[in-house]
Design a protein around this motif. Structure first.
Motif, mmCIF file in Angstrom:
data_model
loop_
_atom_site.group_PDB
_atom_site.id
_atom_site.type_symbol
_atom_site.label_atom_id
_atom_site.label_comp_id
_atom_site.label_asym_id
_atom_site.label_seq_id
_atom_site.Cartn_x
_atom_site.Cartn_y
_atom_site.Cartn_z
ATOM 1 N N TRP A 10 0.839 -1.206 0.000
ATOM 2 C CA TRP A 10 0.000 0.000 0.000
ATOM 3 C C TRP A 10 0.868 1.249 0.000
ATOM 4 O O TRP A 10 0.497 2.296 -0.514
ATOM 5 C CB TRP A 10 -0.904 0.006 1.232
ATOM 6 C CG TRP A 10 -1.878 1.125 1.189
ATOM 7 C CD1 TRP A 10 -1.687 2.408 1.594
ATOM 8 C CD2 TRP A 10 -3.189 1.080 0.655
ATOM 9 N NE1 TRP A 10 -2.810 3.167 1.350
ATOM 10 C CE2 TRP A 10 -3.742 2.355 0.791
ATOM 11 C CE3 TRP A 10 -3.966 0.069 0.087
ATOM 12 C CZ2 TRP A 10 -5.031 2.655 0.373
ATOM 13 C CZ3 TRP A 10 -5.246 0.361 -0.315
ATOM 14 C CH2 TRP A 10 -5.769 1.644 -0.178
ATOM 15 N N ASP A 71 -2.641 4.541 -9.105
ATOM 16 C CA ASP A 71 -1.797 5.661 -8.759
ATOM 17 C C ASP A 71 -1.823 6.691 -9.886
ATOM 18 O O ASP A 71 -2.545 6.544 -10.872
ATOM 19 C CB ASP A 71 -0.375 5.198 -8.420
ATOM 20 C CG ASP A 71 0.391 4.645 -9.626
ATOM 21 O OD1 ASP A 71 -0.036 4.866 -10.780
ATOM 22 O OD2 ASP A 71 1.433 4.002 -9.400
ATOM 23 N N GLN A 77 -3.355 -0.790 -8.123
ATOM 24 C CA GLN A 77 -2.928 -1.033 -6.749
ATOM 25 C C GLN A 77 -3.992 -1.877 -6.055
ATOM 26 O O GLN A 77 -5.166 -1.836 -6.404
ATOM 27 C CB GLN A 77 -2.753 0.292 -5.995
ATOM 28 C CG GLN A 77 -1.878 1.328 -6.697
ATOM 29 C CD GLN A 77 -0.410 0.958 -6.663
ATOM 30 O OE1 GLN A 77 0.043 0.287 -5.729
ATOM 31 N NE2 GLN A 77 0.334 1.392 -7.657
#
Length: 529
Positions: A10, A71, A77
């Motif tokens: 993360w 991102d 992600q």
């Protein structure tokens, strides 16, 4: 299977990823407090499950999560999915789901929720016929594994799994009934960092901190209040007086004054996920507008720079193709050559067989526009500009439901000034603007012009499954060349929908590429000095 991403940290997704605007923030976030955000449009639903309108997305993504987030460089992600693999033939996407996640009502999140969410959106969602058109089934070999099985490749799929775009809803809240009648539409239960608390129609929505959020340490603030204020001047006043911490859709004419105040800051980050733009859509079923030379004439009669400079106060850019310029490999604006030229517009209208009558008019058209201050001002400019070439324009006002009915159901318009997200891939965001399927199967946000070109349809079909990027780019460029000549839709300008003024006490406003549709999990409020 070919592993694409596995167990990504993360930590890759940090506030610094989203620009220098937040680089000066103190290192340690402050816990607690209430952040008040003021926006102009009230959502029609608090979950963007079957209606991905921007106002719905912005609230929904703070409550309901998707499998992935992205991102600033659009790299996927982990979110509800912790890892994923794609088969070499591009027909199977296997997601390992995050364990120990609970919905806000205490029920466990599982692969059954993923299956329900995807299959329902494929059947009824506004992008189901495009984004999920090749989805054949969703296998759930266990509670924490979901496998999307496709009939054909979908090269854009991994970019479409955000919280706002394809949210994962609790299947138990919907049951077997009509999902549009579910209580989850107006009082959503999700897995996100904020829990729905209250919706007072015409006034505000209140979200409270999820104390059991699966991501430790966030969210930082206790409560988020989202107020709905239709008057842009009143929005400006709210941020100026401190009634609001964040203001969106404020009067652009007020920006200069507001940004002179040391306690206010402008976030003008470009939303490369939505790529919002304004378009003038021609109802090509109108016999007058069915003639391409009339559409060309109207384009030449419009000074788009006037709109950029005077309606958007230079906070927008001209749009010269339906495909966003940020998707550089696909971009081609070579056929959108309609510079402001009143003499040329008059010449084309004369040639098309519509000379001026004794009263100076050639014909009359009805103009609808999506609600919003800048769209209203743009509509008024269009009326004036077209009057100069002998076209009388009657503007039809109305709220959002009225607009949607006129544009997509009753079709009571000749010209339609619309705001559309071109999105992260042309197959998802641009195809729908021209897709002839929207004629026989009407859905909001799909082909209001009723343009029907089998060659364009076929090229979009090919591009939607093409895994060779060079071939796919060539297909998109050919599409732009055709629709640039046909011009059923005239691109106008970017719409700075993510433009926000906020207090300097506000930090971590953006934590995903979709900006206003981020989840506010990293948002925090500096203590008053």
């Amino acid at each position: 299977m070919r592993t694409l991403y596995k167990n990504l940290a993360w930590g890759l997704l940090t506030a610094s990823t989203f620009g220098a605007a937040y680089a000066q923030a103190p290192a340690t976030p402050v816990k607690g407090g209430t952040v008040t955000s003021v926006v102009a449009q009230e959502p029609t639903s608090l979950v963007s499950f079957l209606d991905t309108k921007t106002d719905n997305r912005d609230v929904s993504a703070k409550i309901t999560e998707g499998l992935l987030r992205y991102d600033a460089k659009f790299q996927p992600q982990p979110l509800l999915a912790t890892s994923w693999t794609v088969s070499p033939d591009g027909l199977q996407y296997r997601f390992k789901l995050r364990e120990g996640v609970k919905f806000h009502d205490g029920r466990d999140f599982s692969s059954a929720d993923v299956r329900y969410s995807f299959l329902t959106q494929k059947k009824q969602g506004p992008r189901g016929r495009i984004t999920l058109q090749n989805l054949e089934r969703v296998d759930t070999p266990d509670a924490h594994t979901a496998v999307l099985v496709l009939s054909k490749p979908a090269p854009f799929l991994l970019k479409s799994l955000s919280s706002a775009e394809l949210p994962i809803v609790p299947a138990h809240r919907y049951g077997d009934g009509d999902p549009l009648s579910s209580p989850n539409v107006n009082a959503p239960v999700g897995t996100g960092p904020f829990i729905f608390e209250q919706w007072v129609r015409g006034s505000h929505v209140i979200l409270k901190r999820n104390p059991n959020y699966w991501r430790p340490g966030v969210p930082h603030v206790d409560r988020v209040v989202i107020r709905f204020v239709r008057d842009p001047a009143a929005i400006s006043a709210a941020i100026e007086t401190g009634e609001a911490d964040v203001a969106q859709n404020l009067a652009l004419a007020d920006l200069g004054r507001l940004l002179q105040k040391p306690n206010l800051k402008l976030d003008a980050s470009y939303d490369a996920f939505l790529n919002n733009a304004s378009f003038l859509e021609f109802n090509v079923e109108n016999p007058v507008l069915a003639k391409p030379e009339v559409r060309h004439a109207i384009a030449h009669a419009v000074d788009r720079n006037f709109i950029v400079n005077n309606v958007y106060y230079k906070q927008a850019e001209l749009v010269n193709s339906p495909i966003p310029k940020v998707l550089g490999a696909y971009y081609d604006d070579s056929q959108f050559n309609y510079g402001f030229d009143v003499a040329r517009a008059n010449q084309l209208l004369d040639t098309a067989g519509y000379p001026r009558q004794a009263n100076g008019q050639r014909f009359a058209l009805k103009l609808t526009y999506i609600p919003g201050a800048q769209f209203k001002q743009s509509a008024e400019y269009l009326r004036s500009a077209l009057n100069r070439v002998g076209i009388k324009v009657d503007i039809l006002d109305g709220d959002l439901p009225t607009f949607l009915k006129r544009a997509y159901t009753s079709r009571e318009f000749d010209l339609n000034l619309n705001g559309l997200g071109r999105l992260f891939d042309p197959s998802v965001g641009v195809q729908r603007i021209y897709w002839s399927d929207g004629i026989k199967n009407p859905l909001i946000w799909i082909n209001a012009s009723h343009y029907n070109n089998p060659q364009v349809d076929n090229l979009f079909r090919q591009a939607a499954v093409e895994v060779d990027e060079a071939k796919r780019a060539a297909q998109f460029r050919e599409i732009q060349q055709i629709v640039g000549r046909d011009l059923p839709v005239y691109p106008i300008a970017t719409v700075p929908s993510a433009l926000r003024v906020h207090s300097t006490r506000v930090h971590g406003l953006n934590n995903s590429i979709d900006l206003t549709s981020g989840d506010f999990s990293d948002l925090w409020l500096e203590a008053s000095k």
